[in-house]
Design a protein around this motif. Structure first.
Motif, PDB file in Angstrom:
ATOM      1  N   ALA A  47       7.637  -0.171   9.435  1.00  0.00           N
ATOM      2  CA  ALA A  47       7.738   0.930   8.475  1.00  0.00           C
ATOM      3  C   ALA A  47       9.172   1.414   8.470  1.00  0.00           C
ATOM      4  CB  ALA A  47       6.789   2.074   8.834  1.00  0.00           C
ATOM      5  N   LEU A  49      11.283   4.294   7.875  1.00  0.00           N
ATOM      6  CA  LEU A  49      11.113   5.740   7.725  1.00  0.00           C
ATOM      7  C   LEU A  49      12.198   6.325   6.839  1.00  0.00           C
ATOM      8  CD1 LEU A  49      10.195   6.500  11.436  1.00  0.00           C
ATOM      9  CD2 LEU A  49       8.684   5.903   9.530  1.00  0.00           C
ATOM     10  N   LEU A 172      -3.376   7.266   9.869  1.00  0.00           N
ATOM     11  CA  LEU A 172      -2.440   6.206   9.523  1.00  0.00           C
ATOM     12  C   LEU A 172      -3.120   4.836   9.584  1.00  0.00           C
ATOM     13  CD1 LEU A 172       0.333   5.123   8.843  1.00  0.00           C
ATOM     14  CD2 LEU A 172       0.957   5.333  11.253  1.00  0.00           C
ATOM     15  N   ARG A 176      -3.523   2.358   6.336  1.00  0.00           N
ATOM     16  CA  ARG A 176      -3.028   0.985   6.329  1.00  0.00           C
ATOM     17  C   ARG A 176      -4.143   0.003   6.010  1.00  0.00           C
ATOM     18  NH1 ARG A 176       1.322   0.001  11.226  1.00  0.00           N
ATOM     19  NH2 ARG A 176       2.900   1.476  10.502  1.00  0.00           N
ATOM     20  N   ALA A 206      -1.098   8.813   2.118  1.00  0.00           N
ATOM     21  CA  ALA A 206       0.103   8.439   2.867  1.00  0.00           C
ATOM     22  C   ALA A 206       1.156   9.540   2.799  1.00  0.00           C
ATOM     23  CB  ALA A 206       0.663   7.125   2.320  1.00  0.00           C
ATOM     24  N   ARG A 211       4.268   9.274   5.053  1.00  0.00           N
ATOM     25  CA  ARG A 211       4.357   7.837   5.327  1.00  0.00           C
ATOM     26  C   ARG A 211       4.747   7.102   4.046  1.00  0.00           C
ATOM     27  NH1 ARG A 211       4.833   5.807  10.329  1.00  0.00           N
ATOM     28  NH2 ARG A 211       4.172   3.868   9.330  1.00  0.00           N
ATOM     29  N   GLU A 214       3.501   3.043   3.435  1.00  0.00           N
ATOM     30  CA  GLU A 214       2.184   2.796   2.836  1.00  0.00           C
ATOM     31  C   GLU A 214       2.162   3.231   1.364  1.00  0.00           C
ATOM     32  OE1 GLU A 214       2.693   3.995   5.883  1.00  0.00           O
ATOM     33  OE2 GLU A 214       1.989   2.200   6.916  1.00  0.00           O
TER      34      GLU A 214
END
Length: 884
Positions: A47, A49, A172, A176, A206, A211, A214
């Motif tokens: 991921a 960020l 999370l 996913r 997400a 996030r 995603e």
């Protein structure tokens, strides 16, 4: 010399500027290469960020740098670290780091400059969800390979519902899992609405825990699915999330660039599509991402949609050599085969036998093959059947039809299956079956997202009618096909090259013209040819993006509307209309007053750059005897023929008669914003914007033009960079009240996507005046003018450049002025020598007493006077007079 802003006469020079500034920040220093943070790209995070912070998963970390970096400058948490693999990648170097599993808090990968300072860094965190901690692992594994789409969607929905009340880490995991499941159902058209709603919920879930990874994945799937099903409102919905995701990581910049490129391709925004696909391909090539190959395939589609057949052939041959295996190879073979098939279907272009690649794809998709897939198996069979029909293999077509259950098909493949049935019935002369299959094909159209399917249906109806010897029904079907193009052309969004799209559907126009000629209906055939040209010109309507007060709102009215009635022109003119035949030849219509004749012409009379047919016009001598001028109405490749240079009676036609190249537009209506001649005005712009002042010695020729116009009663103004800032705003201000625009300076023709595939940029660009500070006065500036000058003299490089791959010759600056209301434009199709342009300027304004101002006659007089003392072609031979 008057200094009032009453006229604009633009003079463009031949010494062409082609500024190509280096990409900023890529300079090399003597002692060592230095970088800026934005030059370095990375991928491999579970991921991202943000661009400089990521969660590192189980895979390697990939970093790309421009140039060839030195060793020993990488550190992990302060200790030197070496990449496990280093390789050239596009215009730089790709480094692969295989790091030990991270533990604890945050870690830091750094690139140090030669002094030991940090040039670039990436903060690394362990992935909070290693595979061992994922829930529903077994259920997910089973469902991901199950054809039960409904079960997948139900589980994805349940995961998202459970996520709303779970801890952050559990939420999370469920987000996913839901994302993966929705990704697996993206090709199921029947579940499209459910999947779209699920993706919306995935994005919301997400973003609720910040996030982006995603959310961006769901955005990419949503954009792909909306494009796949041609859901225009959903495309707009998903496009809103593209830019924020692209800014998060290089991976999403490339991936979403690819999906956005596909959207632009489907929308007909070919310049935008080329830019996005080149951007996606560049990013993927640098970082080793999987989007490079899909981007290359879509670039081939772009080349085909814009009728760049030779470039498409080269790209397809390169793709055939691509080192792929398994499902990637099967998909590649399927796409290559279908591309070759489309070339034959749309424009009768043979780029190679599509059946070879399609058979390989089908073999891979069959049971026991390298990529066993039931859905793709039927799709390959249909493509093979369509290819077999193209080659007259009726037995193979019959076997294909018998091997497919139409109930298992959806979308465009259901339509193509019925199309195959029509072709099979036609080949076997079973015309009743052909009619029945046509009805079945029409019933599938609401389920097909491809707008051109209606055009194919009309063309098949014409083929059936021709087999039935029903001439009127054939005419009606061909007119229907042309009407379909009239409707769907407006879905091809404003673009400088979008008339190339029409070139892929030329068979309806060429077929209609040919059938009318066969039956002696020459006047109707000429009308059909003019209408096809007019449709292409109307595609240059920019009114959707311009203010209502601009001249662009007049574009659709500008194209001729009344066909067989002749347009307004000099009754002594001979009008020559060239239109392609169904084979490789051309029709040449002669139109003089109410008399219209047509001749079959073989090859165009200009085979290469070195040879001009010295006797081509001799065959038309009887028509030229009493004509005072010749108006050429070209189409497609015929725009490349310099008809004014072809010989008649031992000299180029331009020295014997005035020659104009017409767009066949209507005469300006009473509300067309051109200015009257009661007080003619001209502005001469001397655009010597080259820092070396390469044109300075030609300034006296501009002064001579000024003096000649002033003596003839014109109010003039002379603009140059020493007096004003020569930028687009300055020209727009002065063009508000001028009769003549006469420019002497530099011209520019820019391509649209030179990054990875130079063939895409060869001539997809538009032309513009080059002004001060590197600015360009281009097509958009012309369409935004409140008033169009009545005449424009553009003495500069390629300002009349023609695109030979589209019906209307593209959208050069010369064409833009005519569409905006200008009556005549002088511009060059090629480079123009600065000295020749300066010498010609005065000749164009040396009129005889009482002679009306007419650029075509002025250029004719220049040719005549030149040949009075010379047998060589003049240096300004590539100048043409363009007329409405």
């Amino acid at each position: 010399m008057g200094r009032r802003a009453l006229g604009l006469s633009l003079l463009l020079s031949a010494s062409c500027l082609d500024p190509a500034p280096a990409e900023p920040g890529l300079e090399l220093e003597d002692e060592a290469q230095r970088y800026t943070p934005t030059q370095i790209l990375s991928t491999g995070c579970a991921a991202a960020l943000d661009p400089h912070r990521c969660e590192l998963g189980d895979g390697p970390l990939v970093v790309w740098l421009p140039g060839d970096p030195e060793d020993g400058r990488w550190h992990l948490d302060g200790a030197p670290v070496l990449p496990t693999h280093v390789e050239p990648a596009l215009d730089g170097t790709r480094l692969t780091f295989t790091l030990e599993p991270l533990t604890g808090g945050e870690h830091r990968l750094e690139l140090l400059d030669p002094t030991g300072e940090t040039e670039w860094e990436l903060a690394l965190q362990p992935d909070p969800l290693p595979a061992a901690r994922r829930r529903y692992e077994a259920e997910l594994a089973a469902l991901r390979h199950s054809p039960d789409m409904r079960a997948r969607l139900e589980l994805a929905e349940r995961l998202l519902v459970q996520a709303s009340s779970a801890t952050r880490l559990e939420r999370l995991a469920r987000i996913r899992d839901a994302r993966l499941l929705s990704h697996d159902t993206r090709d199921d058209a029947s579940s499209a609405t459910t999947v779209q709603a699920l993706l919306d919920r995935t994005v919301s879930a997400a973003m609720s825990i910040d996030r982006w990874e995603e959310a961006c994945e769901a955005t990419a799937i949503g954009l792909f699915l909306a494009t796949h099903t041609w859901s225009l409102d959903r495309i707009v919905h998903w496009e809103r999330g593209v830019e924020p995701c692209r800014q998060r990581s290089a991976r999403w910049d490339a991936a979403l660039g690819y999906y956005l490129g596909v959207v632009r391709l489907r929308q007909g925004r070919y310049s935008d599509a080329a830019r996005e696909l080149a951007r996606a391909r560049r990013g993927a090539a640098r970082l080793g991402l999987p989007h490079e190959l899909p981007a290359r395939k879509r670039q081939v589609e772009l080349l085909m949609r814009t009728s760049r057949w030779s470039e498409a052939r080269r790209e397809l041959e390169a793709l055939a050599r691509y080192p792929a295996t398994g499902c990637v190879k099967a998909s590649l073979d399927s796409e290559i085969g279908f591309s070759l098939l489309l070339a034959r279907q749309r424009s009768d272009v043979d780029l190679g036998d599509p059946r070879v690649a399609l058979r390989r794809a089908l073999s891979s998709h069959e049971r026991g093959g390298a990529c066993e897939r039931v859905g793709m198996r039927n799709h390959d069979r249909i493509k093979l059947g369509l290819a077999a029909a193209q080659y007259g293999d009726s037995e193979a077509v019959g076997r294909t039809i018998a091997s497919i259950d139409p109930e298992t098909l959806n979308g465009k493949f259901r339509t193509q299956y019925q199309e195959l049935r029509v072709l099979d019935a036609l080949e076997r002369r079973r015309l009743g079956e052909a009619r029945e299959a046509l009805v079945a094909m029409a019933s599938t159209l609401p389920h097909s997202p491809e707008p051109s399917a209606r055009w194919r249906l009309a063309m098949l109806a014409a083929d059936v009618a021709r087999a039935e010897r029903d001439a009127e029904a054939e005419f009606e079907a061909l007119r229907d096909a042309e009407a379909v193009l009239d409707e769907i052309r407006w879905g091809v969004t404003s673009d400088a090259v979008r008339d190339r799209w029409l070139n892929g559907y030329r068979r309806s126009a060429t077929g209609l013209v040919e059938r009318l000629i066969e039956r002696g209906r020459v006047e109707q055939a000429a009308c059909a040819a003019r209408s096809a040209r007019g449709r292409a010109l109307a595609l240059h309507d920019l009114s959707a993006t311009q203010p209502p007060s601009s001249v662009a709102t007049l574009d659709r009215r500008a194209v001729h509307a009344a066909c067989p009635r002749p347009w307004s022109h000099d009754p002594d003119e001979l009008v020559v209309l060239l239109f392609p035949r169904l084979d490789d030849g051309w029709w040449m219509f002669e139109i003089r007053d109410d008399v219209q004749r047509v001749h079959a012409v073989g090859a165009l009379p200009y085979p290469d750059d070195e040879r001009v047919d010295p006797r081509w016009w001799d065959r038309w001598s009887s028509s030229l005897e009493s004509a005072s001028a010749v108006r050429v109405l070209a189409s497609g490749e015929a725009y490349g023929v310099p008809f004014h240079r072809l010989g008649w009676r031992g000299a180029p036609l331009a020295s014997r008669r005035a020659v104009v190249y017409g767009l066949d537009l209507a005469t300006p209506s009473t509300d067309t914003p051109t200015l009257p001649l009661s007080s003619p005005s001209a502005l001469l712009v001397f655009a010597d914007v080259d820092p070396l002042r390469s044109l300075e010695r030609y300034a006296p020729s501009v002064a001579e033009v000024d003096a000649m116009l002033s003596a003839d009663g014109w109010q003039t103004e002379w603009l140059e960079r020493d007096d004003v800032d020569l930028v687009p705003r300055t020209l727009r201000e002065h063009l508000s009240s001028v009769t003549l625009l006469h420019y002497y300076g530099h011209g520019d023709r820019s391509g649209i996507a030179p990054d990875i595939s130079p063939s895409l940029s060869d001539d997809l660009g538009t032309t513009a005046l080059v002004l001060d500070e590197g600015t360009r006065f281009g097509v958009d500036d012309v369409f935004a003018l409140p008033h169009a000058p009545r005449w424009a003299v553009l003495l500069g490089c390629q300002l009349g450049y023609s695109d030979l791959h589209g019906w209307s010759g593209g959208l050069s600056l010369a064409h833009a002025f005519l569409l905006a209301g200008t009556e005549q434009v002088i511009a060059s199709t090629d480079a123009l020598d600065a000295a020749a342009a300066a010498e010609l300027g005065a000749r164009l304004h040396a009129r005889r007493p009482g002679e009306p101002f007419d650029l075509s006659r002025a250029l004719h007089h220049a040719w005549s006077s030149h040949y009075a003392t010379s047998t060589d072609e003049p240096p300004w031979k590539d100048l043409r007079v363009w007329s409405r």
